[in-house]
Design a protein around this motif. Structure first.
Motif, short mmCIF file in Angstrom:
data_model
loop_
_atom_site.label_atom_id
_atom_site.label_comp_id
_atom_site.label_asym_id
_atom_site.label_seq_id
_atom_site.Cartn_x
_atom_site.Cartn_y
_atom_site.Cartn_z
N SER A 190 54.61 -96.14 -15.49
CA SER A 190 52.98 -95.78 -15.30
C SER A 190 52.95 -94.95 -14.02
O SER A 190 53.01 -95.25 -12.93
CB SER A 190 52.25 -96.87 -15.34
N SER A 191 51.99 -93.69 -14.15
CA SER A 191 51.64 -93.04 -13.16
C SER A 191 50.26 -92.76 -13.03
O SER A 191 49.38 -92.77 -14.04
CB SER A 191 52.26 -91.44 -13.29
N TYR A 192 49.61 -93.03 -11.88
CA TYR A 192 48.43 -93.06 -11.41
C TYR A 192 47.86 -92.15 -10.58
O TYR A 192 48.59 -92.12 -9.36
CB TYR A 192 47.78 -94.58 -11.05
N GLU A 194 45.77 -91.44 -7.52
CA GLU A 194 44.59 -91.87 -6.74
C GLU A 194 44.47 -91.11 -5.40
O GLU A 194 45.10 -89.99 -5.35
CB GLU A 194 45.31 -93.08 -6.18
N VAL A 198 50.00 -89.80 -6.05
CA VAL A 198 50.30 -90.24 -7.48
C VAL A 198 51.14 -91.53 -7.10
O VAL A 198 52.15 -91.43 -6.49
CB VAL A 198 51.03 -89.12 -8.19
N ARG A 199 50.52 -92.52 -7.61
CA ARG A 199 51.39 -93.89 -7.43
C ARG A 199 51.97 -94.29 -8.79
O ARG A 199 51.62 -94.18 -9.75
CB ARG A 199 50.22 -95.11 -7.14
N CYS A 224 40.22 -85.90 -18.48
CA CYS A 224 41.69 -85.70 -18.20
C CYS A 224 42.34 -85.06 -19.33
O CYS A 224 42.35 -85.25 -20.34
CB CYS A 224 42.45 -87.28 -17.89
N LEU A 248 49.38 -84.54 -11.72
CA LEU A 248 48.55 -85.51 -12.20
C LEU A 248 47.02 -85.28 -11.39
O LEU A 248 47.06 -85.53 -10.23
CB LEU A 248 48.86 -86.74 -12.36
N CYS A 252 43.47 -89.67 -13.21
CA CYS A 252 44.20 -89.86 -14.46
C CYS A 252 45.28 -90.64 -14.46
O CYS A 252 45.84 -90.72 -13.44
CB CYS A 252 44.32 -88.37 -14.79
N SER A 253 45.74 -90.96 -15.47
CA SER A 253 47.04 -91.52 -15.53
C SER A 253 47.95 -91.28 -16.65
O SER A 253 47.29 -90.44 -17.78
CB SER A 253 46.81 -93.26 -15.53
N GLN A 255 51.58 -92.83 -19.03
CA GLN A 255 52.47 -93.74 -19.50
C GLN A 255 53.61 -93.37 -20.20
O GLN A 255 53.53 -92.78 -21.27
CB GLN A 255 51.66 -95.22 -19.83
#
Length: 486
Positions: A190-192, A194, A198-199, A224, A248, A252-253, A255
């Protein structure tokens, strides 16, 4: 590889038995189906249809029904129905944790054994519960090794790898069956976006998997867009590196499900990772082996029953679970003459079909999932199988495992706002040059039909509308109708 193919050819030859109870095709393609095939530039002979009334109403229809075709994932119907009758609806798989020594002040003075029976649904959640029960048994630390004991599943030594078109072995649908399979060998990445970048979150967070995050952070947006992220994976079995490239937007995220590592590495690492997260420790190494006779059970987990497992297989067309189930059939019916559990499953299923009076003229089963370029069946034999399933004591369980048109599984987006919505339990199939549907559907009088429709053609991908119209045509039938040119 050659010996495996020779075995499949000889199996087909043995199955060229008596002619089916219907000697020839009858009826013609429904006009709406033909129109859809014409619009898709598909010839009429690209589609095979078999429709059998199940409650005494109407007339059976067969169009190109004895043509030998690749059924794609509708082959799962053979495997799951056979499993219900050969293994029983309450069949389950047990996974265990055993210890080879006493427990003293929270320390297991010996090795910890993970023993599996080939459970196709040993998820990360159930693994966590199994380890929680180990803690409840008084174990906090393991002084010895973590020993992985594989299930007694005999894989074919000469199996032919599936030639996938996508050139991406990390795709979840390509995961191979294995005696040490757990959690379908899946990774969820999963990418978030922030405020500070990007976490990335990996589940399970296995130390053998390295993440190379090259994603750029973009400004926030009101809505998004489709994420601009690509994934590259280098996997040597014992370790893997996943590289993410692209961008990203903040807020937004995205998966992605993927697979990496070999089954022993994945399973051993997941056990260690979950145990560590619980505050536990294992001092020794991880190895594959057999425990000594003195090992005692400390915790166990039984899988959901077979009815639940086949629901997952058919609703969501899970190839790995189907292949693991196919091998389980082989293991449970194995004879001394069987070289492996693939051949045992083929033999047992063929004998079972014969006991029901089904005499397939062209059945080839490679792995029971339909993820195969060489599996073969006819539409007539598929419909006859469904006719027998209708009579089975487990018919309700089997039919309920199939996707419901317009409502769930692989049929959830099909036939919406039509008369067939909610009326048809249909398994789908899709491969390059193959599209198929097969299952139990109802007509406007509430009467049930076994239906199989299979398209084999380079342009089969354009046949979805024609396949759906096979079901709407069955729905409109009067009690004495077969397909007409209306």
């Amino acid at each position: 590889m050659r010996s495996f193919l020779r075995h499949l050819v000889s199996t087909t030859a043995m199955l060229t038995l008596a002619t089916s109870v219907w000697a020839a095709d009858s009826g013609t393609l429904p006009s709406t189906v033909k129109q859809s095939l014409d619009a898709a530039k598909l010839p009429n002979d690209a589609m095979s249809i078999a429709a059998i009334p199940l409650e005494g109403q109407g007339m059976a229809q067969f169009v190109n029904a004895d043509k030998i075709v690749n059924p794609a994932s509708t082959m799962k119907l053979v495997t799951t129905y056979a499993a219900l009758e050969l293994l029983g609806p309450t069949y389950s798989w047990r996974s265990e944790l055993l210890g080879t020594g006493p427990i003293s002040n929270g320390v297991l003075e010996g090795d910890l054994i993970f023993r599996t029976s080939g459970d196709p649904k040993m998820t990360i959640e159930r693994m966590w519960t199994l380890l929680r029960d180990l803690r409840a048994a008084g174990v906090r630390e393991v002084a010895g090794d973590l020993v992985l004991q594989p299930a007694d599943i005999r894989l074919p030594a000469d199996a032919v790898p599936f030639p996938d078109d996508g050139n991406d072995p990390s795709k979840p649908f390509l995961v191979e069956p294995d005696p040490l399979l757990t959690n379908l060998k899946l990774l969820v990445l999963s990418s978030y976006g922030e405020s500070n970048g990007v976490r990335i979150h990996l589940e399970p967070a296995l130390p053998e998997v390295t993440i190379n995050n090259q994603l750029r952070l973009l400004a926030p947006v009101n809505s998004c867009p489709w994420p601009n992220v690509t994934y590259g994976i280098e996997d040597n079995g014992s370790s893997a590196t996943i590289t993410l490239v692209g961008a990203l937007h903040q807020g937004c995220s995205v998966q992605r499900y993927m697979s990496a590592l070999d089954a022993p590495t994945y399973t051993g690492s997941m056990l260690r990772t979950l145990w560590r997260d619980m505050g536990g420790a294992i001092r020794g190494t991880t190895r594959v082996g057999q425990p000594p006779g003195k090992a005692r059970q400390l915790a166990y987990s039984d899988s959901p029953d077979l009815v639940t497992v086949i629901r997952d297989i058919n609703k969501f067309s899970n190839n790995t679970m189907a292949r693991q189930l196919f091998l389980t059939i082989g293991r449970e019916t194995r004879s001394p003459a069987d070289l492996d559990d693939q051949r045992s499953a083929v033999r047992s299923i063929n004998q079972w079909l014969g006991s029901k009076g089904i005499q397939p003229t062209a059945l080839i089963m490679e792995n029971g999932s339909g993820l195969s370029r060489i599996e073969r069946m006819t539409a007539r034999d598929m419909a006859m199988l469904l006719q027998q399933a209708w009579k089975s004591p487990y018919s309700a369980e089997f039919i309920a495992s199939l996707p419901l048109a317009a409502m769930d599984g692989t049929m959830r987006r099909r036939l919406r706002n039509t008369s067939v919505a909610g009326q048809a339990h249909i398994k789908t199939g899709s491969l390059r040059s193959v599209r198929a549907i097969a299952g139990i559907t109802r007509d406007a009088n509430g009467q049930s039909w076994a239906v199989a429709a299979i398209v084999n053609h380079p342009a089969a991908g354009a046949s979805r509308e024609a396949l759906d119209r096979v079901l709407t045509d069955v729905y409109r039938r009067a009690p004495t109708d077969i397909a007409t040119n209306r």
